[in-house]
Every structure is written in structure tokens, then in C-alpha cells.
Design a protein around this motif. Structure first.
Motif, PDB file in Angstrom:
ATOM      1  N   LYS A 253     -10.252 -15.622   4.368  1.00 35.58           N
ATOM      2  CA  LYS A 253      -9.886 -15.238   5.622  1.00 35.58           C
ATOM      3  C   LYS A 253     -11.490 -15.050   6.545  1.00 35.58           C
ATOM      4  CE  LYS A 253      -5.484 -13.011   4.664  1.00 35.58           C
ATOM      5  NZ  LYS A 253      -4.808 -12.203   4.530  1.00 35.58           N
ATOM      6  N   MET A 254     -12.109 -16.114   6.566  1.00 37.37           N
ATOM      7  CA  MET A 254     -13.437 -16.136   7.209  1.00 37.37           C
ATOM      8  C   MET A 254     -13.510 -15.270   8.520  1.00 37.37           C
ATOM      9  SD  MET A 254     -16.591 -17.147   6.549  1.00 37.37           S
ATOM     10  CE  MET A 254     -17.060 -18.603   5.836  1.00 37.37           C
ATOM     11  N   ARG A 255     -12.350 -15.544   9.327  1.00 39.48           N
ATOM     12  CA  ARG A 255     -12.383 -15.129  10.601  1.00 39.48           C
ATOM     13  C   ARG A 255     -12.732 -13.460  10.611  1.00 39.48           C
ATOM     14  NH1 ARG A 255      -5.890 -14.388  12.172  1.00 39.48           N
ATOM     15  NH2 ARG A 255      -5.198 -14.713  10.010  1.00 39.48           N
ATOM     16  N   PHE A 256     -12.516 -12.710   9.638  1.00 40.96           N
ATOM     17  CA  PHE A 256     -12.983 -11.504   9.552  1.00 40.96           C
ATOM     18  C   PHE A 256     -14.306 -11.318   9.439  1.00 40.96           C
ATOM     19  CE2 PHE A 256      -8.466 -11.440   8.775  1.00 40.96           C
ATOM     20  CZ  PHE A 256      -8.036 -10.916   9.856  1.00 40.96           C
ATOM     21  N   LEU A 257     -15.122 -12.160   8.854  1.00 39.86           N
ATOM     22  CA  LEU A 257     -16.654 -12.197   8.874  1.00 39.86           C
ATOM     23  C   LEU A 257     -17.337 -12.864  10.076  1.00 39.86           C
ATOM     24  CD1 LEU A 257     -15.765 -12.109   5.626  1.00 39.86           C
ATOM     25  CD2 LEU A 257     -18.253 -12.867   5.330  1.00 39.86           C
ATOM     26  N   SER A 258     -16.480 -13.693  10.484  1.00 43.25           N
ATOM     27  CA  SER A 258     -17.273 -14.245  11.892  1.00 43.25           C
ATOM     28  C   SER A 258     -16.928 -13.591  13.175  1.00 43.25           C
ATOM     29  CB  SER A 258     -16.639 -15.736  11.856  1.00 43.25           C
ATOM     30  OG  SER A 258     -15.545 -15.989  11.660  1.00 43.25           O
TER      31      SER A 258
ATOM     32  N   TRP B  34      -5.034  -2.619   7.435  1.00 45.32           N
ATOM     33  CA  TRP B  34      -5.547  -2.183   8.838  1.00 45.32           C
ATOM     34  C   TRP B  34      -5.874  -0.781   8.809  1.00 45.32           C
ATOM     35  CZ3 TRP B  34      -8.399  -5.659  11.488  1.00 45.32           C
ATOM     36  CH2 TRP B  34      -9.197  -5.157  12.578  1.00 45.32           C
ATOM     37  N   ALA B  35      -4.811   0.024   8.874  1.00 40.50           N
ATOM     38  CA  ALA B  35      -4.850   1.299   9.081  1.00 40.50           C
ATOM     39  C   ALA B  35      -5.666   1.984   7.819  1.00 40.50           C
ATOM     40  CB  ALA B  35      -3.363   1.980   8.748  1.00 40.50           C
ATOM     41  N   ALA B  36      -5.652   1.582   6.788  1.00 40.59           N
ATOM     42  CA  ALA B  36      -6.633   2.250   5.688  1.00 40.59           C
ATOM     43  C   ALA B  36      -8.008   1.811   6.009  1.00 40.59           C
ATOM     44  CB  ALA B  36      -6.147   1.537   4.477  1.00 40.59           C
ATOM     45  N   MET B  37      -8.522   0.388   6.575  1.00 36.83           N
ATOM     46  CA  MET B  37      -9.653   0.543   7.168  1.00 36.83           C
ATOM     47  C   MET B  37     -10.049   1.226   8.254  1.00 36.83           C
ATOM     48  SD  MET B  37     -10.673  -3.525   6.582  1.00 36.83           S
ATOM     49  CE  MET B  37      -9.637  -4.430   7.838  1.00 36.83           C
ATOM     50  N   ALA B  38      -9.383   1.509   9.146  1.00 37.67           N
ATOM     51  CA  ALA B  38      -9.554   2.210  10.375  1.00 37.67           C
ATOM     52  C   ALA B  38      -9.893   3.685   9.868  1.00 37.67           C
ATOM     53  CB  ALA B  38      -8.254   2.255  11.332  1.00 37.67           C
ATOM     54  N   GLU B  39      -8.936   4.151   8.986  1.00 35.32           N
ATOM     55  CA  GLU B  39      -9.302   5.635   8.515  1.00 35.32           C
ATOM     56  C   GLU B  39     -10.539   5.759   7.703  1.00 35.32           C
ATOM     57  OE1 GLU B  39      -6.635   8.828   5.622  1.00 35.32           O
ATOM     58  OE2 GLU B  39      -5.865   7.120   6.088  1.00 35.32           O
ATOM     59  N   LEU B 214      -7.374  -8.819 -15.924  1.00 37.64           N
ATOM     60  CA  LEU B 214      -6.624  -9.234 -14.836  1.00 37.64           C
ATOM     61  C   LEU B 214      -7.362  -9.269 -13.537  1.00 37.64           C
ATOM     62  CD1 LEU B 214      -3.799  -9.624 -13.205  1.00 37.64           C
ATOM     63  CD2 LEU B 214      -3.764  -7.187 -12.711  1.00 37.64           C
ATOM     64  N   CYS B 215      -7.163 -10.229 -12.743  1.00 34.46           N
ATOM     65  CA  CYS B 215      -7.654 -10.374 -11.379  1.00 34.46           C
ATOM     66  C   CYS B 215      -6.486 -10.178 -10.569  1.00 34.46           C
ATOM     67  CB  CYS B 215      -8.452 -11.725 -11.086  1.00 34.46           C
ATOM     68  SG  CYS B 215      -9.952 -11.756 -12.174  1.00 34.46           S
ATOM     69  N   PHE B 216      -6.516  -9.125  -9.535  1.00 37.46           N
ATOM     70  CA  PHE B 216      -5.410  -8.832  -8.849  1.00 37.46           C
ATOM     71  C   PHE B 216      -5.643  -8.934  -7.520  1.00 37.46           C
ATOM     72  CE2 PHE B 216      -1.907  -5.317  -8.454  1.00 37.46           C
ATOM     73  CZ  PHE B 216      -1.724  -5.821  -7.259  1.00 37.46           C
ATOM     74  N   GLY B 217      -5.161  -9.946  -6.712  1.00 37.80           N
ATOM     75  CA  GLY B 217      -5.438 -10.476  -5.560  1.00 37.80           C
ATOM     76  C   GLY B 217      -4.896  -9.703  -4.376  1.00 37.80           C
ATOM     77  N   GLY B 218      -6.183  -9.290  -3.496  1.00 37.15           N
ATOM     78  CA  GLY B 218      -5.801  -8.523  -2.363  1.00 37.15           C
ATOM     79  C   GLY B 218      -5.633  -9.396  -1.193  1.00 37.15           C
ATOM     80  N   THR B 219      -6.331 -10.467  -1.069  1.00 38.73           N
ATOM     81  CA  THR B 219      -6.440 -11.221   0.177  1.00 38.73           C
ATOM     82  C   THR B 219      -5.040 -11.728   0.593  1.00 38.73           C
ATOM     83  OG1 THR B 219      -8.689 -11.648  -0.502  1.00 38.73           O
ATOM     84  CG2 THR B 219      -7.802 -12.744   1.516  1.00 38.73           C
ATOM     85  N   LYS B 220      -4.380 -12.420  -0.336  1.00 34.49           N
ATOM     86  CA  LYS B 220      -3.047 -13.163   0.123  1.00 34.49           C
ATOM     87  C   LYS B 220      -2.058 -12.073   0.109  1.00 34.49           C
ATOM     88  CE  LYS B 220      -4.152 -17.790  -2.018  1.00 34.49           C
ATOM     89  NZ  LYS B 220      -5.638 -17.134  -2.507  1.00 34.49           N
ATOM     90  N   ASN B 221      -2.176 -10.862  -0.345  1.00 41.40           N
ATOM     91  CA  ASN B 221      -1.234  -9.739  -0.355  1.00 41.40           C
ATOM     92  C   ASN B 221      -1.257  -9.121   1.035  1.00 41.40           C
ATOM     93  OD1 ASN B 221      -0.577  -6.681  -2.082  1.00 41.40           O
ATOM     94  ND2 ASN B 221       0.790  -8.500  -1.765  1.00 41.40           N
ATOM     95  N   GLY B 222      -2.415  -9.471   1.686  1.00 44.02           N
ATOM     96  CA  GLY B 222      -2.516  -8.801   3.192  1.00 44.02           C
ATOM     97  C   GLY B 222      -3.877  -8.124   3.633  1.00 44.02           C
ATOM     98  N   ALA B 224      -7.998  -8.097   4.369  1.00 44.17           N
ATOM     99  CA  ALA B 224      -8.907  -8.988   4.955  1.00 44.17           C
ATOM    100  C   ALA B 224      -9.806  -9.709   3.997  1.00 44.17           C
ATOM    101  CB  ALA B 224      -9.724  -8.117   5.858  1.00 44.17           C
ATOM    102  N   VAL B 225     -10.075  -8.984   2.856  1.00 41.69           N
ATOM    103  CA  VAL B 225     -11.097  -9.458   1.969  1.00 41.69           C
ATOM    104  C   VAL B 225     -11.304  -8.611   0.831  1.00 41.69           C
ATOM    105  CG1 VAL B 225     -13.022  -8.191   2.999  1.00 41.69           C
ATOM    106  CG2 VAL B 225     -13.453 -10.205   1.536  1.00 41.69           C
ATOM    107  N   GLY B 226     -11.077  -9.150  -0.538  1.00 38.87           N
ATOM    108  CA  GLY B 226     -11.218  -8.453  -1.611  1.00 38.87           C
ATOM    109  C   GLY B 226     -10.037  -8.683  -2.702  1.00 38.87           C
ATOM    110  N   GLU B 227     -10.549  -8.702  -3.942  1.00 38.83           N
ATOM    111  CA  GLU B 227      -9.820  -8.824  -5.079  1.00 38.83           C
ATOM    112  C   GLU B 227     -10.168  -7.718  -5.948  1.00 38.83           C
ATOM    113  OE1 GLU B 227      -8.396 -11.674  -3.273  1.00 38.83           O
ATOM    114  OE2 GLU B 227      -7.976 -11.998  -5.313  1.00 38.83           O
ATOM    115  N   ALA B 228      -9.370  -7.231  -7.024  1.00 39.49           N
ATOM    116  CA  ALA B 228      -9.779  -6.233  -8.061  1.00 39.49           C
ATOM    117  C   ALA B 228      -9.678  -6.925  -9.428  1.00 39.49           C
ATOM    118  CB  ALA B 228      -8.430  -5.151  -8.054  1.00 39.49           C
ATOM    119  N   ILE B 229     -10.515  -6.328 -10.272  1.00 38.11           N
ATOM    120  CA  ILE B 229     -10.746  -6.838 -11.552  1.00 38.11           C
ATOM    121  C   ILE B 229     -10.457  -5.912 -12.392  1.00 38.11           C
ATOM    122  CG2 ILE B 229     -12.038  -8.197 -13.337  1.00 38.11           C
ATOM    123  CD1 ILE B 229     -13.992  -8.830 -10.690  1.00 38.11           C
ATOM    124  N   LEU B 230      -9.397  -5.722 -13.456  1.00 40.80           N
ATOM    125  CA  LEU B 230      -8.994  -4.774 -14.438  1.00 40.80           C
ATOM    126  C   LEU B 230      -8.899  -5.088 -15.672  1.00 40.80           C
ATOM    127  CD1 LEU B 230      -7.289  -4.307 -11.618  1.00 40.80           C
ATOM    128  CD2 LEU B 230      -5.582  -3.198 -12.879  1.00 40.80           C
TER     129      LEU B 230
END
Lengths: 361, 361, 361, 361
Positions: A253-258, B34-39, B214-222, B224-230
Motif C-alpha cells: 500500500k505504497m500510497r501511504f508512504l508516498s 486508522w483510529a488506532a493510528m490517530a490515537e 507464524l507471519c500474521f499479515g496486517g496489511t491485507k487485513n486492513g 496501512a503497513v505491517g506484519e507480525a512475526i510470532l
């Protein structure tokens, strides 16, 4: 400098709650960057940089620098600088840098990792600035195959010690680079602060002065995440998109970086943020004039102030809740960000004055 | 799949304006993230993951999975998976995966790069799912030092073909792994979709079934950026924080990666988003019942539908403005995201019916 | 294929005592190579290739190939091929090869290691030979940044299946390489055998047919240790000496690697040895004409014979003490070396005939 | 230190014809090693170390060191040391060494290449010897994830300055290593010279004093090619055979690397050769007593003499045809080998006396 990681909420240091001036990346996202992300967060967009925001951001850089450079986006400075250097070197080449260069001291060997072994040749300099003489000495000291062949020079602008290379200094460095067949990379984690300090154009500070590749920092400038890599010598950018992808630096989701770049470059926030941070540093310096035993270790030219002060003073400050790192020569580093509050600087000044006078008494 | 990069606004493909269903990472940031980032964007916070949001996010994962796992955050899936695999292997080891595994087909050699050469051993499978027999065959086919020694298995859950491994299937795979001394990694770029599909707990699908990492995907889940590795086997996480840092995957303003996890894990948005996306896929499948020549290539169990359809049908859809990728066996892939609009799915159904009947006429 | 390693004398397999035809690198050092080493072992000489023998060896190659190529020496084929390929690729590039190519099947991931991640793109071919069509299909199948960009093609001459590319075949391959912007590397572990087989000059088989880099095998040709790397496109050899040094491939007492080349190239032993080995293979094939159920799997054009034979025949041979490896399609491989004894080939023929007739009875 | 490479016979420096004392790897193969190779060159033998010579060589090491260590063979010291260090470290770890350590100054970044980025942390020491205090200072100076985590220490025995660590010194170093969780590697390119110097057993100098891994140099000891790597902590040797193979360090005709060890270890040549070389150094030192302005820079304890001398003296020696390298502090290095001729040392002494007295006059 490090707590247990990954932490639990139980181990989280309480003192992080109210810190200021410990680091400019302790700051959050500036309003302009936030607004751009919000605007970009509308509907669907092509992934991996094939969206309109990324195209606009690249154009905005070309506009700002007045030249058709190739532009790429990476997540952080560790990667941006390491990838840029890796594109200049093979594993058996070397990179000349200052002993206090961030790539040498604080990247956990990232340049060596991304390049598969390129060695950093470190110049010991008085103040953290690289000089043409130091470059020449390192680049010509060995010329046998038993030592990595120098191929690039990296300078940090502003330096890790908070100083700014003048245009003449940059030109002198690039001249020796050209003379020796070396490429010149600029680590601009705080590039905007240098522009604000010198009052020159980004073009003057880079390609017009002989810089081949620039890493332009967005995070410390007020973004959530992201740095830009600009190749002024576009031949060096060949297949750099593949390099970024393979190295885990291509955002889906590059748009959030650019998007933040688009907004901040176009409306001047990049420069205003930097000027504000620099002003914080100057405010501290001005406020400390005449305080016994307390003085800047280096000329204050950007958004960092390294103070030399008696141990009792530093202890006193910590006792009052101030957080800061101590580095070279025992200097206490204070960093100023896009959101520095002048009144908070004044409070720091007052506290330093208090503890210094108490210590001197 | 690729336009000129980096693009200028002149070369930006027009067709990207209105696409849907081309990819789930074309979607933006969901309201909860989004709300979490804002907070989180409030005042200063310690950098590099030493902030309270990151500590809370790690705790939230341990709470959700019901086990004291070690948790790390990376920028994207390329890096998360590659770093996780690199922690399981030395350069002369190998990783067993399906021929359609994303690490093999779409990471530009990232696993090999991060591990400095670990080879992927590819199982040709009918449907993209790895099986115990295929693992055993690859792991035992060679045992001489002239071939990289197998040390890990990676499965994608759900698979790149939109299927979900059952708990029994995962347990059978982990059993053969244990038998052969192999570690089991799960690429969960869409892990939430698998949980929503099976209705089981994250714990059941992972460490209780023998998954080590486990690599738990955050980006496709909604996000902006980021995955977790457990790391469920915490011994494997030794010094993994250094590994992330060196590889350019330690965010300075980490809170913007971690805060969305806190909110989404705690309020269930991670699972709701996934269920919503899965429902979109089911809606498409249901709508296409009886359409001549059009059928799913694989069982539809998560948020992807691969359709086999006459070429004329695909052309007709493209003529009507629909964008999608065609992959294996000419299948047209439609992906559904957290923000899929049911009415838009219905419109796709209607268009497919139209062009299919026209083509069949 | 592997015993415990490193072994003790207790675990050493007894069967290794008397084997023949298992591998051409089971042979020792030929008289010419030995004499050259003995001659070179006189007094002191500059180290690291700055001795007169190494200079002479490089000149001898330039003389033999009739072109001013750049010449380097490495310890073994693993390194020679991997370093050569690494000089053609960056980590995010890929190399096209046959599925049976030694770099893919028997180098333990060395090409990926030396290049820091370059992926091998494997063409499935009927007989182990790469074709222009297969190259084109692999090179053009993907053109997005999510897959490593093809940059080089490697062919093994003769192939691992004992066949020889004709000059026309090589030219057709190099033509498609030039067309697609790919570099052509030749793995010539048994290059001399190919020259002896085709009766053409080394120049015709390489640079005159479009080969950019050749690894010319010395070990299998009768030396104790050492391969040569020839860059016909000398621009590709830039700083290759540094690459060899860093990768642990610069011999200090280089004269012992280079002197055998001087002698063997100048007096023709390189070609005589190869012709002798090839004759061994032909002798076996000729001797087996008409034997029921036993036939070559591939055209026999160099020093390898792959025999298809009933399992009972192979067991019978093993019972009589013969050692050989079985590979693709159950083929039993017999290799012939510079020191192959014709009477020993005849004995093998006789034994095969015996057990085959017994099995057929 | 470097001529054009690869050279032609036209560019070959004439001065290499008659040099002595420039380097101990300018010497050839000693009679015992040669005889062993000749004996090994008989008939066929299994490749890749599965031959009887290699098994015997490994046993001979275990016998000599009196412990069941794991033994491997590599082509040269660059690779042996780099592979050993890579087995102790991940890419984000670091290795502590002296500033004059060969791995730092003369391996063209090989340790960083083989380990994919492990950084060397360099201690500035007066004489090239690492000390417990220097190790502790480097190992504890940083403990945050922004700097590579120290995991190993390497010492060169004897040092690059020709000195020998006493057993007490080694034990003190290994004690601090154990205390800090660091592994201890010994670069024994001239290990035999250290044994001859101290008169202690190989066991006492290594595992009995806390060394985990030793690289035992064969080349400078009189062989054509080859070093041995001994893991006293055998757990560290896991899969090291794969590591060697992948890195291009597995010889196919291994017997020619291993046979010399068998013979030289069993008949004591390894120690005699070293003692002879050491005696050459002592002969030079003894001969120079009282020569004005000429003195050893470091205690002479092995086979190297670094002389400080007026520039005019060095020029005078060069004018008389002597070849030597000048290093640290302008010291002129003279190396003595297994084949050093005492009369030639005497001639050097005489020449130094002549030019020194002329210069002093």
C-alpha cells in the motif's frame, strides 16, 4: 539504550511517558502528512507503487530538485542508505565514511548485510565531518587486492554531530571523489534540516555539488514511515526497483508512504518543519549563554545540540525527569523536532541553569 | 503486472482508477486501524518499539494466541517471511514449499537474499497445497552434502489458490516435520481469513497444531503497513530483534505499526474484516451457479476466487472495465477485501452472466 | 552418496578401495600436470598469482583461444562457476539453466550463496540440454519486479548427461541471449572432452560462438586442483581479482595451480587426456551392442555413459564389485578419465554381458 | 603490493626472480608434503573427502591434539578463517579482533562476505596482541540492537607482528570470553611456529586453554595448498561440511590436500619445519646485535622479524636486491620459511651491517 525486546507492558519503562528532546523520531506525524494519508485513504489503488500518489510524489521530487532524477521509496533510513550504498558497490568494494557516521555506528551492520560484505573504511575526524584529505588518505592507502577497493563515499548531511557541510565543503568532497573514481552518497536522514540551515536549494546541496545519490529522510521530517532515495546519476538506478523488492522494501500500500511527500513537498511543510526544529536548537543554545560549565560540543547548525556539562548537571537534569542520550565525549544530546514546543525548551533552559548553578555553587 | 517504475504521472495507467477485486492490497486502511493510528499520534513516544503501543500489541498477540510467544513487527510480508525463514536456516539449508508459494513466485528472491542463499525446494502439487508425502519426498530425496539440507517447511494459510489447510492437514504436516527434524513456518499473509473460514482459534491453527513460527499479515487485513512475526518456539527468536534491525525492518516510529494491532485484536476487527472479505468470495461463487463455462478452479475457502472461463468471457469482462490478474491455468483471480461492497460483487456477477451467456450464444 | 564426514578410518567404506568408472574425479594427477608442479617447486616465487608460472598460464590460454581474454584461477568448479555467475548478476537477477545443470543439482546452493541470492530458473528438458525456446520461455515469462530479472544463461559443455552442444546449438543459444540481453556462461568442467568430441577449436566453441565467460575445468582433466575462468568480454572481468580474493579463491602458492596449465596447454595433454577418456566411453558403448535390456539413455558424446538396464543387472554388477551412481531415470552412470584402462573397460563389458544374459535367461 | 593482474609475461616484475624473506608463502612444497602427494597419487580414490587419506588425516589431528575434535579441510586461510567465524556468528553478530589482525587487514572483506555481514570490532593495541581488557571494553561498550552483538573473538597465533601469546595469555582471553558468552577462534596460519616457539603441545595451546575453533595453516608450513579447521567444541561443527561445500571449499580430489597432513603430522615435519623457520628469525636478530639504528620493532618469537631502520638502510638493502614489505610504523618485515638457508640469512645480516654502518657514517 535498550530495554528487553519485545517488551511486555510490565517491563515498559515508565520514564518514556513524558520525554522530550531525546530523539527527533520520538515525535509523531505532522498535520500535513496526516492529512495526505487521510486523503489517500480513499477507495482502491494499485499496489506496489503503481498508484497515482506515488507517481505524483516522484514528480514532486523531480520538481523540487529541478532535475529528472529516479526516485524510490523505502520504509526507513537503515534500508534506504544500505540499498543505495549496495547499488554503488560490489561485496569486495568499500565505502568511506566518518567514524561517527550512522551507517557505521547505529545500523547493526546493515550496510555490510545489504551489500553482502562491503567494508566501511572509517575516518577518525575531530568533529564527525569527513574531509577531502581524509577521503584521499583512506582511498589511496591500499591498492592491492587483499583490501576492499574503495568505490563510494558517504556523508551525513547534517552530520550526526549536528553540523552542516557547506556547499564548498560538499563540492570539495565531490571533487576528490571524481578524481579518485568514487561515487558520492548523501545520508540525508535530516536533509530538510540542512536545507533550512544553509538556505540553499535542494539542487545546490546535491547534484549541483556532485552528489550522486541522496537518501532524503521523511520520518524525522514528520512522517509516520518512509524515506526517499534519489538517483541523480540515473544509470546507477538500473534495476533498483528489483533491489528494493527483494530486500523487503517495496510497500504494497505504497500510497501511504508516498502521499505525505506529495503534500509536504508541494506546500513547503518539509522545510517549515525543519526550520522549526532548527529554531528549537538555537533557542536552547541562546538560552544557555553564560551558564557555567555548560557549552555546545559542536557548532549548532541543525536540530541537534550536544552539550558538554559536569556530571552533576546531567544527573540533576535526569532527576528532574529529562531524558537524553549521552554519546561521544560525554556529550548530552538534545534533539528538536517539527513539533518542539518553545516553552518546553525554555523549561529545559531554566532547569539546566538551575542545576548548573547549583553544581557550581 | 508491471508498469514503468518509478512512474511519472504521464505514464500512470488510467485503468487503475476504478478497479475492484484485482487485489486485496488495493484496499485502504480500515476505520479501526486508522483510529488506532490517530490515537497513537499523540505526543512523543520512545522509538524503535520501546513504546507502550508496541508493548501492548505484543501482549495482545500473546493474549489472542493464549501462549507466551515472542512477537516482532516488520514492514511487509516479503521481509516477515524471509526473516522468519532465515532464522530457521543457514545458507546451506533449504526450505520446502509449494510450487505456487508466494515466497517462490513473487518475492524476487527475497528468501534467498535474506538467508544468503538458502534454496527453496519446490513441490509440484495439483492445487497449491503442500502434503506430508510431498514434504517427505523432497526432504529425503537427497542426503549428501552436494545438495542443501532441508531444515524448514513453509505453508501459506490460506494458500495462494484461496484454499485453507484443515487442522488435520496442518497436524499431519507438522508431524512429518517433527519426524524429519524440520521446522514449520506458516505464511499467514491472510491468516485472519483462514481463521474466519475454519472458525477455529488462532492457537488451534498454529502452535497447537505444531507451527513453530507464524507471519500474521496486517496489511491485507486492513492496515496501512505491517506484519507480525510470532515465534511459538521462543528459542528460535534468539537475537531476532538484531536480525530485524540489520535487515532494515525496525521502524523508528514503531507505534504506527503496532497501535493498529492493539485495537484490531482487542475489538475483533481482525476477524470481522476477514469474514467480510470471505463473504464476498462466497457471494461471487453463489451468484455464478449455473453460468455456462464459468466455474471456480479451486475450492473457495477464503477471500480469493479463481475462475476458469472462456477467453471471450474474460475479454468481455475487461471490456466492461473489470481488472483482474490471470494466473495458473488461465484462472482469473478475484480478491475480496475488508471493504468489499456487496453491490459491487453483484454487479460483477451480473456482468459475468451477461458476457458468459453472450459468449455461449 | 555420502558417508559420515569427516570420517575416521573406522567408518571409511571398504568399497572405495577398488572402484573405477564411478567418477572422473576419482582419478589422480596425470604425468604432465605432476611434472609441471615438480618443475614449479623450485625455490621461492611471488605469492598470490604474481609469479611467472601464473603469467605464463594466462598467456597460454590467450594463445590457445586466440584472443586477449582475461584469465583467473580458482580452486574448484563450485567456486569458478559461482563466481563467474555472480559477476554477471546482482542478487535480484536470475540465471537460466537446465534442470540437470550441476549448478542446480550438486553445488549445495553455491550460486545463490556467492551471488547473495540470484535465483536459478530451471528449464525442464528431455535430455539435459538447454534450448533457445526454453530460454526464451523462461526469460520472457515474467517481467515484473516480483520475480528475479533474468540476466544470464549457463550451459554445461558437455552436459551432465554426457552430450555435447554442437556449434550450431551454441550459436543459436547465444543468439537468443543477445536478443534478450542475457549473458552466456559455459560451465566447462569437462570442456576438453567437448573439444575432443567435436574436433573444433576452443575459440570456435566459445567466444566465436557467443560465449561471454568460460569455466575451463582442470581437475577432471588430470590436475590435482584448479579451474580457469576466462572472460572473453573483458569488461565483465572488472575487479574480478578482488572477487576471487574475498571469496577465498586466491591461492597463495598459486604456481601449483597454474604450472600444470602451462605444461598441459602447451604440449596438448589437455586434449589427449580428454580424447582418451572419451574413447573409454565409446569402447563401453561399442562393447554393449546387442546386450539385451542394456542401452545408453543419452547419445554418448563425451566421457560419460548413462546406461538403462534391468535392476537385476545393476545389482549383479554391484555384486561383482563395480561402483557407480544411479541418477535420472534409474540410469547407471559410468565415467571415464584420462587414466582409464581399456582392459578394465573390457572387463566391465564382459561383466555386463554376463549379468544381462543371466538376467534375461 | 600488487602488480597488474592477471599478468602477462610481459608485465611480470623482474625482481621476483630471486627474492627471499619477503614472505613465507613464497616458499615451495617441502619434501615430506611432496612425498605424501606422490604416494597419494596412486590409482583411483573416492572424491570429496571420502577417501582413506582424508580419514587418516582427520585421525592424525585427533591423535596430535589428544581429543575427538571434528576436522575439516579448506583450500586457504582466507576461507578457513572466514568459514570458521561464520559458523560462530549470524550476520548481525560481531567478531572482536586486533587492529592488525589479518582478517581485518588482508582478507578483502572475506569474513564479512562469508558471514553475510558480521562486523569486525577492532581493538587498537600497542603491539598487535589482543588483551582481556580490550575484549571486555569492546564487548560491553554497546548492548543495544543498533550495533552488532559480539559473539566471537579471534586471535592470531602467532600474531601478525611475529609474537606468540603465552598459555597464560590465551587462558586469560578465553576466561573473559566464557564470562561474556563469546566463542574463541584461533587463526593459526602459522600455528606450528607458535608450538615450536612455546614448546608446548598443540592441545595445551588450544582446547586445554579454552580455544573453541582452530584454523591450522598448512601452506606456510610447507604444503602446496590447504588449511585444516578443528572444532574442539563439536557442537559448533554441525553441518559445517555443507558450509564448506556451498562456499566452494570442498576439494574433489581431496586426497592431495589431506595426504600431506598425514605424513607431516605423523613424522613431525610440521614441527621441524616451524622450528627451522623460527631459527632463521633468531639468526637474523642475533646477527644484528649492535648494528646502529637497526632493531626489532616487536619481540621476535616466531618466524617474523620486523625491523625498524633508517630509510637509507632500507633503500640500501633494496638496492642490493633484497625484497621485503614495509608495514606498521615503517617496519621492514622479514619472514622465514621451512626452507630458509642459514647462509642466506648471514648474507642478509652482512648486507644490513654494511648499509647501516655506511648510513651511520
Amino acid at each position: 539504550m535498550k530495554a528487553a525486546f519485545p517488551m511486555t507492558t510490565d517491563t515498559l519503562p515508565a520514564q518514556f511517558a513524558a520525554q522530550q528532546f531525546a530523539s527527533d523520531n520520538y515525535s509523531g506525524v505532522c498535520p500535513e502528512a496526516w492529512a495526505a494519508m487521510a486523503e489517500a485513504n480513499s477507495g482502491h489503488a494499485a499496489a506496489y507503487g503503481e498508484d497515482v500518489w506515488t507517481a505524483k510524489a516522484a514528480d514532486a521530487f523531480r520538481q523540487l530538485f529541478g532535475t529528472p532524477c529516479d526516485v524510490f521509496f523505502a520504509f526507513n533510513g537503515t534500508a534506504a542508505n544500505s540499498l543505495a550504498l549496495a547499488s554503488l558497490c560490489q561485496s569486495y568494494h568499500s565505502v568511506i565514511c566518518s567514524a561517527s557516521a550512522h551507517v557505521e555506528t547505529d545500523e547493526c551492520g546493515a550496510p555490510e548485510f545489504f551489500s553482502n560484505g562491503s567494508k566501511l573504511l572509517v575516518a577518525q575526524t575531530a568533529d564527525g565531518k569527513l574531509t577531502p584529505d581524509a577521503i584521499r588518505a583512506l582511498a589511496t592507502g591500499r591498492s592491492d587486492i587483499h583490501f576492499p577497493k574503495p568505490r563510494a563515499v558517504t556523508i551525513t548531511q547534517p552530520t550526526e554531530t549536528g553540523q552542516v557541510y557547506s556547499l564548498d565543503e560538499i563540492r570539495a568532497i565531490s571533487a576528490v571523489c571524481r578524481d579518485l573514481g568514487l561515487r558520492l552518497h548523501m545520508d540525508g536522514a535530516r536533509f530538510a534540516n540542512a536545507c533550512a540551515s544553509l538556505g540553499c536549494s535542494p539542487a545546490e546541496m546535491t547534484w549541483k555539488s556532485g552528489v550522486d545519490v541522496l537518501c532524503f529522510g521523511g520520518t524525522k521530517n514528520g512522517m509516520a514511515v518512509g524515506e526517499a532515495i534519489l538517483f541523480f546519476d540515473r544509470a546507477l538506478a538500473e534495476d533498483f526497483d528489483y533491489r528494493c523488492k527483494q530486500a523487503g522494501q517495496l510497500a504494497s500500500k505504497m500510497r501511504f508512504l508516498s502521499a505525505p511527500w506529495v503534500r509536504m513537498l508541494e506546500n513547503g511543510a518539509w522545510l517549515r518543519n525543519a526550520a522549526h526544529a532548527n529554531a528549537g536548537a538555537q533557542r536552547l543554545v541562546a538560552g544557555l549563554a553564560g551558564v557555567p560549565g555548560v557549552a555546545p560540543l559542536f557548532p549548532v547548525q541543525a536540530n541537534a545540540v550536544f552539550l558538554t556539562a559536569p556530571a552533576a548537571v546531567l544527573e540533576g537534569l535526569r532527576a528532574r525527569g529529562w531524558r537524553f542520550y549521552t554519546f561521544i565525549g560525554g556529550g548530552a544530546r538534545f534533539m528538536f523536532a517539527w513539533d518542539t514546543q518553545p516553552e518546553r525548551v525554555d523549561q529545559l533552559v531554566a532547569d539546566i541553569r538551575d542545576v548548573a548553578h547549583a553544581a557550581a555553587a
